[in-house]
Design a protein around this motif. Structure first.
Motif, PDB file in Angstrom:
ATOM      1  N   UNK A   1       0.838  -1.204   0.000  1.00 47.56           N
ATOM      2  CA  UNK A   1       0.000   0.000   0.000  1.00 47.56           C
ATOM      3  C   UNK A   1       0.868   1.246   0.000  1.00 47.56           C
ATOM      4  N   UNK A   2       0.694   2.082  -1.017  1.00 43.57           N
ATOM      5  CA  UNK A   2       1.304   3.403  -1.030  1.00 43.57           C
ATOM      6  C   UNK A   2       0.283   4.358  -0.420  1.00 43.57           C
ATOM      7  N   UNK A   3       0.609   4.913   0.743  1.00 46.70           N
ATOM      8  CA  UNK A   3      -0.387   5.656   1.514  1.00 46.70           C
ATOM      9  C   UNK A   3      -0.912   6.894   0.796  1.00 46.70           C
ATOM     10  N   UNK A   4      -0.046   7.616   0.115  1.00 49.73           N
ATOM     11  CA  UNK A   4      -0.520   8.837  -0.538  1.00 49.73           C
ATOM     12  C   UNK A   4      -1.496   8.529  -1.665  1.00 49.73           C
ATOM     13  N   UNK A   5      -1.417   7.315  -2.237  1.00 52.87           N
ATOM     14  CA  UNK A   5      -2.348   6.953  -3.311  1.00 52.87           C
ATOM     15  C   UNK A   5      -3.740   6.658  -2.773  1.00 52.87           C
ATOM     16  N   UNK A   6      -3.864   6.456  -1.449  1.00 52.64           N
ATOM     17  CA  UNK A   6      -5.175   6.190  -0.853  1.00 52.64           C
ATOM     18  C   UNK A   6      -5.895   7.470  -0.449  1.00 52.64           C
ATOM     19  N   UNK A   7      -5.204   8.606  -0.540  1.00 56.52           N
ATOM     20  CA  UNK A   7      -5.764   9.858  -0.054  1.00 56.52           C
ATOM     21  C   UNK A   7      -6.574  10.562  -1.137  1.00 56.52           C
TER      22      UNK A   7
ATOM     23  N   UNK B   1      -5.755  16.503  -3.312  1.00 55.16           N
ATOM     24  CA  UNK B   1      -5.658  17.767  -2.588  1.00 55.16           C
ATOM     25  C   UNK B   1      -6.203  18.918  -3.416  1.00 55.16           C
ATOM     26  N   UNK B   2      -6.648  19.949  -2.748  1.00 56.39           N
ATOM     27  CA  UNK B   2      -7.146  21.143  -3.419  1.00 56.39           C
ATOM     28  C   UNK B   2      -6.217  22.311  -3.102  1.00 56.39           C
ATOM     29  N   UNK B   3      -6.325  23.349  -3.887  1.00 50.59           N
ATOM     30  CA  UNK B   3      -5.520  24.533  -3.638  1.00 50.59           C
ATOM     31  C   UNK B   3      -5.828  25.111  -2.266  1.00 50.59           C
ATOM     32  N   UNK B   4      -7.100  25.083  -1.879  1.00 50.00           N
ATOM     33  CA  UNK B   4      -7.512  25.629  -0.586  1.00 50.00           C
ATOM     34  C   UNK B   4      -6.888  24.837   0.568  1.00 50.00           C
ATOM     35  N   UNK B   5      -6.897  23.500   0.459  1.00 49.00           N
ATOM     36  CA  UNK B   5      -6.320  22.672   1.524  1.00 49.00           C
ATOM     37  C   UNK B   5      -4.808  22.847   1.585  1.00 49.00           C
ATOM     38  N   UNK B   6      -4.187  23.009   0.436  1.00 45.92           N
ATOM     39  CA  UNK B   6      -2.747  23.230   0.414  1.00 45.92           C
ATOM     40  C   UNK B   6      -2.395  24.543   1.106  1.00 45.92           C
ATOM     41  N   UNK B   7      -3.137  25.592   0.801  1.00 43.88           N
ATOM     42  CA  UNK B   7      -2.891  26.890   1.434  1.00 43.88           C
ATOM     43  C   UNK B   7      -3.156  26.822   2.934  1.00 43.88           C
ATOM     44  N   UNK B   8      -4.190  26.083   3.328  1.00 42.85           N
ATOM     45  CA  UNK B   8      -4.484  25.932   4.741  1.00 42.85           C
ATOM     46  C   UNK B   8      -3.335  25.217   5.457  1.00 42.85           C
ATOM     47  N   UNK B   9      -2.841  24.150   4.854  1.00 42.63           N
ATOM     48  CA  UNK B   9      -1.741  23.383   5.450  1.00 42.63           C
ATOM     49  C   UNK B   9      -0.520  24.250   5.666  1.00 42.63           C
ATOM     50  N   UNK B  10      -0.187  25.062   4.668  1.00 39.19           N
ATOM     51  CA  UNK B  10       0.971  25.947   4.801  1.00 39.19           C
ATOM     52  C   UNK B  10       0.774  26.951   5.933  1.00 39.19           C
ATOM     53  N   UNK B  11      -0.464  27.401   6.117  1.00 39.48           N
ATOM     54  CA  UNK B  11      -0.728  28.399   7.158  1.00 39.48           C
ATOM     55  C   UNK B  11      -0.659  27.813   8.560  1.00 39.48           C
ATOM     56  N   UNK B  12      -0.934  26.503   8.685  1.00 35.22           N
ATOM     57  CA  UNK B  12      -0.978  25.877  10.012  1.00 35.22           C
ATOM     58  C   UNK B  12       0.346  25.210  10.402  1.00 35.22           C
ATOM     59  N   UNK B  13       1.222  25.022   9.449  1.00 35.84           N
ATOM     60  CA  UNK B  13       2.485  24.334   9.737  1.00 35.84           C
ATOM     61  C   UNK B  13       3.289  25.006  10.839  1.00 35.84           C
TER      62      UNK B  13
ATOM     63  N   UNK C   1       4.549  15.413   0.969  1.00 34.94           N
ATOM     64  CA  UNK C   1       3.757  16.648   0.900  1.00 34.94           C
ATOM     65  C   UNK C   1       2.267  16.335   0.896  1.00 34.94           C
ATOM     66  N   UNK C   2       1.873  15.319   0.117  1.00 39.41           N
ATOM     67  CA  UNK C   2       0.457  14.937   0.057  1.00 39.41           C
ATOM     68  C   UNK C   2      -0.020  14.423   1.409  1.00 39.41           C
ATOM     69  N   UNK C   3       0.835  13.664   2.080  1.00 33.57           N
ATOM     70  CA  UNK C   3       0.500  13.122   3.393  1.00 33.57           C
ATOM     71  C   UNK C   3       0.335  14.242   4.417  1.00 33.57           C
ATOM     72  N   UNK C   4       1.264  15.179   4.415  1.00 32.18           N
ATOM     73  CA  UNK C   4       1.207  16.304   5.348  1.00 32.18           C
ATOM     74  C   UNK C   4      -0.040  17.141   5.111  1.00 32.18           C
ATOM     75  N   UNK C   5      -0.319  17.419   3.846  1.00 33.45           N
ATOM     76  CA  UNK C   5      -1.490  18.226   3.512  1.00 33.45           C
ATOM     77  C   UNK C   5      -2.772  17.572   3.992  1.00 33.45           C
ATOM     78  N   UNK C   6      -2.888  16.274   3.788  1.00 37.29           N
ATOM     79  CA  UNK C   6      -4.086  15.550   4.211  1.00 37.29           C
ATOM     80  C   UNK C   6      -4.241  15.567   5.731  1.00 37.29           C
ATOM     81  N   UNK C   7      -3.158  15.257   6.447  1.00 37.79           N
ATOM     82  CA  UNK C   7      -3.252  15.100   7.898  1.00 37.79           C
ATOM     83  C   UNK C   7      -3.440  16.419   8.637  1.00 37.79           C
ATOM     84  N   UNK C   8      -2.786  17.477   8.191  1.00 35.23           N
ATOM     85  CA  UNK C   8      -2.897  18.749   8.902  1.00 35.23           C
ATOM     86  C   UNK C   8      -4.213  19.470   8.619  1.00 35.23           C
ATOM     87  N   UNK C   9      -4.885  19.080   7.536  1.00 34.54           N
ATOM     88  CA  UNK C   9      -6.174  19.709   7.222  1.00 34.54           C
ATOM     89  C   UNK C   9      -7.354  18.783   7.509  1.00 34.54           C
ATOM     90  N   UNK C  10      -7.058  17.542   7.928  1.00 34.88           N
ATOM     91  CA  UNK C  10      -8.117  16.591   8.264  1.00 34.88           C
ATOM     92  C   UNK C  10      -8.956  17.153   9.411  1.00 34.88           C
TER      93      UNK C  10
END
Length: 329
Positions: free
Chosen positions: A26-32, A35-47, A73-82
């Motif tokens: 299982x490649x974890x990022x392939x199960x996610x 990502x959207x531009x909004x979630x990416x921007x949110x992740x950067x703001x909360x890091x 990057x995909x993993x971080x974006x998913x988890x910090x915006x979950x």
């Protein structure tokens, strides 16, 4: 349910987790989800919050990506915006004393059936922080658990249409388990936290203290006024009720609340068997979902805070059985 024993530094714990799934192919990022531009921007703001206050979370995510060979990057974006961008995480928590004076905390976790092969029961022994056992739908973050000090916490999520920069529900549960020895410590930590999502945290410790904490980016309300406490996917206090979402499929949260109200209206003391009956739906609707809708109770757990055992049901407790798991910290 995947069963993992993870030991070491945050990066080592993450690496072991990621490697486990890599060995399952299982490649974890392939199960996610994409990502959207909004979630990416949110992740950067909360890091910056994690870098400042909880850098171990970011180190563990990096370790997961390294061990799994997936996209960090995909993993971080998913988890910090979950829990800020997700609306399908639902559950019921119940806590109270039994006739022996043992404090019990039970939780049904209601979530997507399609993701069940990814869900994990973990024992985590960090080099810094308390060892704990807990359950998760998405690695790193936790949704319920108990630590070596006899402190337990269970999550019930509440969707918020407004997005706030802060720590999200699953990360909050993880942080509390790793850093708090009691309900009072957890409440004090929550009051200092920058919270990004909306949730109810049902907490208890081995001294007999318990609380339901309704919290969001705007406010924290603490409920400790009843012998048996319970929570579903809605705020019930006058202060927090205005923050309840509208027009959201909350997997019968209102019906589950009525079941708990009726089940415990004449109860001041819990028993393990009665708590199981409630979680199994024998006292009214709590887990009797039609799996065709794509959601179901995917695990049920009861923590005895004064014992070294938990009762765990891998699946819906109306159909599957509870097994005794010995806690080994």
């Amino acid at each position: 349910m995947n069963n993992l024993n993870l030991v070491g530094t945050p990066r080592e714990i993450g690496f072991q987790y990621g490697k486990y799934f890599a060995e399952q192919g299982v490649n974890l990022s392939s199960t996610l989800p994409s990502g959207t531009k909004e979630r990416k921007e949110y992740t950067e703001s909360v890091k910056f919050l994690y870098k400042s206050d909880y850098p171990a979370i970011l180190e563990e995510i990096e370790g997961v990506a390294q061990g799994n060979g997936c996209d960090a990057e995909a993993l971080t974006q998913f988890l910090l915006s979950m829990y800020v961008y997700t609306a399908m995480n639902f559950c019921t928590c119940i806590t109270g004393l039994d006739h022996r004076g043992h404090l019990l905390l039970g939780r049904n976790s209601d979530f997507l059936t399609a993701m069940q092969p990814m869900y994990s029961h973990c024992v985590i022994k960090p080099t810094s922080g308390y060892a704990f056992t807990g359950n998760t739908t998405a690695f790193v973050e936790m949704e319920d658990g108990i630590n070596e000090k006899g402190f337990a916490v269970g999550l019930t999520f509440i969707y918020s249409a407004q997005k706030h920069c802060g720590l999200n529900a699953g990360m909050i549960v993880r942080i509390l388990l790793e850093h708090c020895a009691s309900v009072d410590e957890a409440i004090a930590m929550l009051k200092k936290m920058k919270i990004g999502s909306s949730q109810v945290l049902t907490m208890a410790d081995s001294t007999g203290n318990k609380a339901v904490v309704e919290c969001s980016a705007q406010h924290i309300e603490i409920i400790q006024s009843h012998s048996i406490l319970y929570s579903v996917n809605q705020f019930v206090s006058d202060a927090m009720r205005p923050y309840n979402p509208r027009n959201i499929d909350d997997m019968e949260s209102g019906l589950r609340l009525k079941t708990c109200q009726k089940a415990f209206q004449h109860q001041n003391v819990l028993s393990m068997e009665y708590l199981k009956d409630v979680l199994m739906g024998k006292q009214g609707f709590l887990c009797q979902y039609d799996r065709k809708r794509g959601g179901d109770t995917v695990w049920s757990v009861i923590y005895d805070l004064n014992d070294e055992k938990i009762q765990f049901c891998d699946g819906n407790p109306s159909r599957e059985v509870y097994e005794t798991i010995k806690i080994d910290f």
